[in-house]
Design a protein around this motif. Structure first.
Motif: not given
Lengths: 859, 450
Positions: A634-659
């Motif tokens: 997770a640490l690597r992910f948030i360092r690498q991807y500037p949109f990590a916050q948006q992705a985490i927001f999706c997960l926390l708000s219950g919107r399914t995240l498809v990778i």
């Protein structure tokens, strides 16, 4: 996750004490005692000079042939004990066996009598070896042994005296289980042995009888031979009678133990053993007992051919004594070993770690309403140790930690130490307790007193921890906390425990059923009010008793200091403001991993874990360890991807995240990095689908909140893309080949604290704890939101509209943005659904979503 | 390919270029923010019937009828007994003792009729060996009889005893029936509407055909009651006729022609063949004043009192519209073979009183390019001020096959059934959340944890 050892270890009062004072500091009961910090101290340097590298369990026997001897160690590896002299230590621990559990012909009784003695539990220290041990004595029955008993003991040996003292309760409970396995197996084996012996004897009798008749016929009644034979016959008769009596005793063993919840539970795990248990249970019921014995012996007739035996047994040095495995049923023996392995694992590591994880568990067990959201399911091996805490948590009125800040009373401490003077309780198994037995126990208990005292006072090393140094004060305070908490835990069951000691006799020897008492077992004695003179005596004799209290009581000023320090310290670790996180992580980074003792060794593994082994294997529960490893990803992910916050927001708000990605490894790695943010992950990670290569359905979106999806150029691939397109309003898509994310926008500061790409946290496990801390905070808010009465209930019938606005305002007042409100609302819905659990089986749960525009984020 | 998935709206635009319209993901007027998927059927689900405030039944090609609780999504009963697909289903309320009971009547291709008790899940009555399979059912509460329409019209009483029947008609059979005043029945048979009369003499009931109304040029797909005075029929080629219920005269005649622009390209000409089919009136619904007709993939709102078109959408869906509904609040819903349910709102045009002008046609720009060029024929809109626009306010996407039908439980939700074997209950998420909160506090109170 509130108190974590690797946070605790780095908190120093002089670094933070002045600069940081948070008005909303944590309540005191969540605080973790400080490590005694001195200038050069590394919390994990070995201070003791023990000759063994880590704790181990030793099983020894007092053999009637060769004296005390070690039988086996757990882990079964010669390295564990190093240069430690097991033989010598066996001698030590067996020498305090005071039990003298009397079997044989008690005065006033014609027949040998089995004495169902409770195990004894003592703490023993050896300064020369630098070893301290929790010693659990037990006796097993052996027909061929002297007095039919074989004394054994199991010892948990550690270099850390505090660990033994603090974890006495837990160890006692766990070892009692192990002992119970051994003893029930042994009772069974003993009964079998007796039956065989009886058959032999009966056969012998019949043979002798024939011979006697023959002699009489041939030589007349009074020939020497005839008399000899008659005597022999009489001996055999007597022997048969004795053996029958023994068999009756062993089979009518009180069934109280069988009611032990844990015990039965463990049995249930092994279905094959259930039949065995049932057998024993049947034997124990006095009504059906005889019948059962008969049928059993009937069935064995075919397998066992009786032999002619001599009435007198062989000399004890001539024969080979049975091994422990032979003494108990093999399956029971292996169960015992399993249990001992569990014990070894659960008490492994630093006391601080054990202690915090116990607090952790105790607190978690109080949060049943919300803990399903983000808290890790406990590892199987940890379950055992949490038992003693669970008992207390069943009773919400009893605080787990009673940290009033007052100096603890001398009494309470001595009651704890009184453990060492446990009286073996009399199991009144048949008829009213006879005077003879009670006399004996009285004697033995006195003997035990002197023995144990001896073992303490003979230690020169005791001065070492008895000396009053500034560093030891913290430790002592720690002691106090621990002790008091224990007392408060067990107090509800105090009465129950007492009643075990002198069981009220009802008909058929039914004992009062007491579940809690069974778990605690003999430890209930600890909480008995000690006789005043006994307490005095203890203070006089045992050094351990003396030191902490006198000081704490004597110097109130000092004590205040501790409390202050205590209340300040946790903030530093737990309120992850930017500053603290930075400093803390630097501290973490400085630590040389090799210095870290075994308690944290698994964490160090995470630092080098580039290998993203997927934790999602079918049917296996997610462990805390895997989650901590995921922290690194997770640490690597948030360092690498500037949109990590948006992705985490999706997960926390219950919107399914498809990778979405071509390469399975990459996709799995990302899933691995993100699954710690999925609320209500489930014990086995049911809400995550790490790799999917077929198109998903609508119901899958309900089930899975994080999906790894294969991008393939094939008909299947195009239908996957079709489903992605069709359900695009319900999902966010992270394309790991093109490094884009399509999802609704997020505005707010919450997640930027949670996933700051400039974070100074360097270790995955630390980051995981940081995340857990933040998520706990969020969960608390969601809890508040869910159960705040006035915002959800309409003021009157036509008041639906105002509920909506009250809800929104409440969240705004909590300081959440619109997007963050969605997170809290989603968590709140999960809490509600979890609490109601109203959905009948086979019904799909509802699936909530929002109509919001998605944007495409690029790297 | 990638841009197509991830490009979001612009990509979507290309896909939808030929389609009607695309509302996007921002739908503030769409309150259905929660869905529950109900699984149970294993073939196309075609019929939904409401039993009471809480329960409904679903049936389709898998020959079973499932009874559901709309609040919990629980399947209460599976009614099994038919061996082939179910062709018609209706609820039947009767008084037994003092209480009103609701039962279900189902008809199947296996030529059986069954009466089910939804409280116990039992088959109460069953009739097999019918001469033809029943295509429609009509309950006459007033007479406490019910009718089945297939190749012949049969009249049954509550005990499932055949009272009377008509002679065998054509192969087409009766596809729809409505009840008219004075014990008359209108039945659609291919291109004709036949008026039957039920003669009641004592306990005997006789049925006889009174008149054949042969004004439709093509097969009648839809036959509905508008109010006590009027009923309407719609045919395959877009004829909408409003009839007087008493004397069976034509009150209004609309021939809906989605006209094609004259000089369009070759590809557009090809489409005109399809357009012929798309004029078919598949379904109609009415609230007594307005009729909504599903015409091909378009929607057509007709004011019965004014005898004029109120609003229309030539292309409301990507594919044929299968079911429509007029709500009390002036909104309407439609579902289609394209798998979506769309919600519409009748909105007044911003220039209400102005006479027809080029500016007026400009308003139709939102309809899409083609409709702007064509516009409706002038005779269809004699009075401009009455013409309103039909604005898309939301769509429900969940089914992966054609949405056959939907059933509204008002604030409790909307049930849709589909070719993909699923039922979906769409609910107001905000309301559900409030209900759950109430349930939580109720449980807290029960457990005395407050």
């Amino acid at each position: 996750m509130i108190g974590s050892p690797d946070v605790v270890a780095f908190t120093k009062e002089d670094d933070f004490g002045d600069s940081f004072s948070d008005p909303c500091s944590l309540p005191e009961e969540f605080s973790v005692p400080l490590f005694a910090h001195t200038a050069s101290a590394n919390p994990w340097t070995k201070t003791s000079y023990a000759k063994f590298p880590k704790d181990f369990i030793l099983i020894s026997e007092f053999s009637e042939q060769v004296g005390p001897q070690p039988l086996l160690t757990i882990p079964n590896d010669p390295k564990v004990c190093g240069t430690f002299d097991l033989n010598y230590f066996s001698l030590r621990i067996m020498s305090v066996d005071y039990q003298a559990s009397f079997v044989g012909h008690p005065p006033g009784s014609n027949y040998p009598k089995l004495n169902f003695v409770e195990d004894s539990k003592v703490v023993l220290g050896d300064s020369k070896e630098g070893a301290f041990a929790y010693v659990h004595h037990l006796t097993l029955y052996d027909l061929e042994a002297r007095g039919f008993v074989r004394p054994f003991c199991m010892a948990y040996i550690s270099a850390d005296e505090r660990k033994i003292m603090h974890q006495f309760q837990e160890m006692s409970a766990e070892f009692s289980k192990a002992s119970e396995f051994l003893k029930s197996g042994n009772r069974r084996a003993f009964a079998n042995e007796l039956e065989k012996k009886l058959k032999d004897l009966e056969y012998t009798r019949s043979v002798l009888h024939k011979e006697t008749e023959l002699q009489k016929m041939n030589n007349g009644c009074y020939s020497t031979q005839a008399i000899e034979k008659a005597n022999e016959l009489a001996n055999v008769e007597k022997s048969i009678y004795e053996h029958k009596d023994l068999l009756r005793q062993i089979t009518s063993y009180p069934s109280r133990k069988k009611k032990d919840v844990d015990f039965v539970h463990r049995e249930a795990e092994k279905p094959t053993d259930m039949s065995v248990m049932d057998d024993t249970l049947n034997l124990n019921h006095s009504d059906t007992g005889d019948k059962a014995v008969e049928t059993e012996s009937d069935s064995r007739k075919s397998t066992y051919t009786p032999q002619l035996i001599k009435a007198k047994s062989a000399k004890c040095f001539d024969k080979r004594l049975k091994t422990m495995e032979e003494l108990c049923d093999t399956s029971f023996f292996h169960q015992t070993l399993e249990q001992l392995n569990i014990i070894e694992k659960s008490f492994r590591g630093d006391l601080c770690f054990i202690y915090t994880s116990q607090i952790d568990r105790a607190l978690l067990s109080k949060q049943r309403v919300t803990s399903f959201l983000f808290e890790a399911e406990r590892d199987q091996e940890c379950e055992g140790t949490s038992k003693s805490f669970n008992i207390s948590s069943n009773n919400p009125t009893v605080p787990i930690l009673n940290l009033s800040g007052e100096p603890m009373s001398l009494e309470s401490y001595t009651t704890c130490i009184d453990v060492d003077h446990i009286k073996p309780s009399v199991e009144s198994m048949e008829g009213p307790p006879e005077s003879s037995t009670s006399d004996i126990t009285q004697e033995t208990s006195e003997a035990a007193d002197t023995e144990t005292k001896g073992s303490f006072s003979s230690d020169k090393s005791i001065e070492a921890f008895g000396s009053v140094s500034p560093s030891s004060l913290h430790v002592n305070f720690f002691d106090g906390l621990e002790r008091r908490s224990k007392v408060s835990i067990a107090s509800p069951s105090e009465n129950a425990s007492r009643s075990i000691a002198i069981p009220p006799r009802t008909s058929d020897g039914n004992l009062v059923p007491m579940d809690a008492a069974c778990c605690i077992g003999q430890d209930g004695f600890i909480f008995d009010e000690p006789l005043p003179e006994l307490a005095q005596e203890c203070c006089g004799d045992t050094v351990v008793n003396q030191e902490p209290q006198s000081l704490l009581q004597g110097d109130p000023a000092l004590q205040v200091d501790y409390i202050l320090e205590d209340s300040e310290s946790p903030n530093m670790g737990l309120t992850f403001s930017d500053l603290n996180a930075t400093v803390l992580s630097e501290e973490v980074a400085k630590i040389n991993i090799e210095d870290v003792s075994d308690s944290t060794s698994f964490m160090s593994a995470s630092t080098s874990s580039d290998r993203a082994v997927s934790p999602f294997t079918y049917g296996s529960a997610l462990t805390l360890k895997q989650k901590k490893k995921a922290g690194h990803s997770a640490l690597r992910f948030i360092r690498q991807y500037p949109f990590a916050q948006q992705a985490i927001f999706c997960l926390l708000s219950g919107r399914t995240l498809v990778i979405l990605g071509v390469d399975e490894g990459t996709v799995r790695k990302l899933v691995n990095a993100l699954f710690i943010f999925v609320p209500n992950l489930g014990k086995y990670g049911e809400t995550v689908q790490p790799w999917l290569s077929s198109p998903f359905q609508l119901t899958d979106l309900q089930r899975w909140k994080l999906i790894g999806l294969q991008r393939a150029v094939s008909p299947a691939g195009s239908s996957i893309l079709h489903s992605l397109n069709r359900y695009s309003r319900y999902i966010s898509i992270l394309d790991c080949d093109n490094k884009t994310l399509r999802c609704p926008p997020y505005k707010g500061t919450l997640i930027s604290h949670l996933a700051d790409h400039r974070t100074q946290i360097k270790r995955g496990s630390t980051y995981f704890l940081h995340v857990q801390g933040m998520l706990s905070q969020l969960t608390a808010k969601a809890f508040l939101y869910t159960f705040c009465h006035h915002i959800h209930l309409p003021m009157d019938v036509n008041d639906q509209g105002s509920v909506r606005s009250r809800r929104t305002n409440f969240l705004l007042q909590l300081g959440y943005t619109v997007e963050e409100s969605k997170i809290v609302q989603y968590l709140s819905e999960l809490i509600k659904q979890h609490y109601i659990q109203g959905a009948p089986k086979g019904v799909n749960p509802s699936f909530c979503f929002n109509y919001t525009t998605s944007y495409l984020y690029k790297i | 390919m990638l841009r197509w998935i991830l490009g979001g709206r612009e990509a979507q635009g290309t896909v939808e270029k030929s389609a009607a319209l695309f509302i996007g993901e921002e739908q503030p007027k769409n309150c259905f923010t929660e869905m529950q998927v109900l699984k149970g059927h294993f073939d196309i689900v075609r019929f939904l019937v409401q039993i009471d405030d809480l329960r409904f039944a679903s049936a389709g090609d898998d020959s079973q009828v499932l009874i559901w609780n709309v609040e919990t999504g629980e399947c209460l009963f599976a009614l099994r007994g038919h061996t082939q697909q179910i062709t018609a289903m209706t609820s039947y309320t009767f008084i037994r003792g003092r209480n009103a009971h609701t039962a279900l009547i189902t008809a199947s291709s296996d030529r059986t009729l069954s009466l089910w008790d939804p409280d116990s899940g039992h088959r109460v009555q069953n009739i097999s060996d019918l001469q033809s399979s029943v295509k429609c059912l009509l309950v006459l509460d007033r007479l406490d009889v019910w009718l089945s329409g297939g190749n012949e019209l049969c009249v049954w009483n509550r005990e499932f005893e055949l009272q009377c029947k008509t002679v065998h008609h054509s192969d087409a059979g009766i596809s729809a029936m409505v009840e008219l005043p004075k014990n008359f029945i209108a039945a659609a048979m291919d291109k004709e509407i036949v008026i039957f009369k039920l003669n009641l003499s004592g306990s005997d009931i006789a049925v006889m055909a009174m008149r054949h109304l042969a004004d439709h040029q093509d097969t009648i797909h839809s036959l509905i009651n508008i109010n006590g005075d009027l009923f309407a029929s719609g045919s395959h080629i877009g004829e909408l006729i409003v009839w007087d219920s008493v004397d069976w005269t034509i009150q209004a005649y609309e021939h809906i022609l989605w006209e094609e622009p004259a000089g369009d390209s070759q590809s557009e000409v090809k489409l005109t063949h399809q357009k012929q089919i798309e004029r078919s009136i598949q379904h109609m619904s009415s609230d007594g004043e307005y009729i909504v007709a599903a015409v091909g993939s378009g929607l057509y709102v007709y004011n019965v009192l004014m005898k004029s078109v109120v609003a229309y959408r030539k292309i409301a869906h990507d594919s044929n519209v299968l079911h429509t509904m007029l709500q009390e609040d002036g909104r309407l819903m439609s579902c289609s073979e394209d798998g979506s349910v769309r919600m519409w709102e009748l909105q007044d045009l911003p220039l209400p009183a102005e006479p027809a002008s080029s500016g007026f046609f400009g308003m139709f720009g939102t309809f899409g390019r083609s409709s702007k060029q064509t516009g409706p024929p002038a005779k269809k809109i004699p009075e401009v001020p009455s013409l309103r626009s039909l604005e898309l306010i939301g769509d429900l996407i969940g089914h992966s096959g054609a949405v056959q039908m939907f059933l509204s439980f008002k604030e409790k939700g909307l049930v849709t059934c589909s070719t993909d074997h699923l039922l979906i209950v769409w609910k107001d998420g905000e309301l559900q959340s409030q209900l759950r909160s109430l349930a939580v506090f109720r449980k807290l109170e029960e457990n005395q944890e407050l």
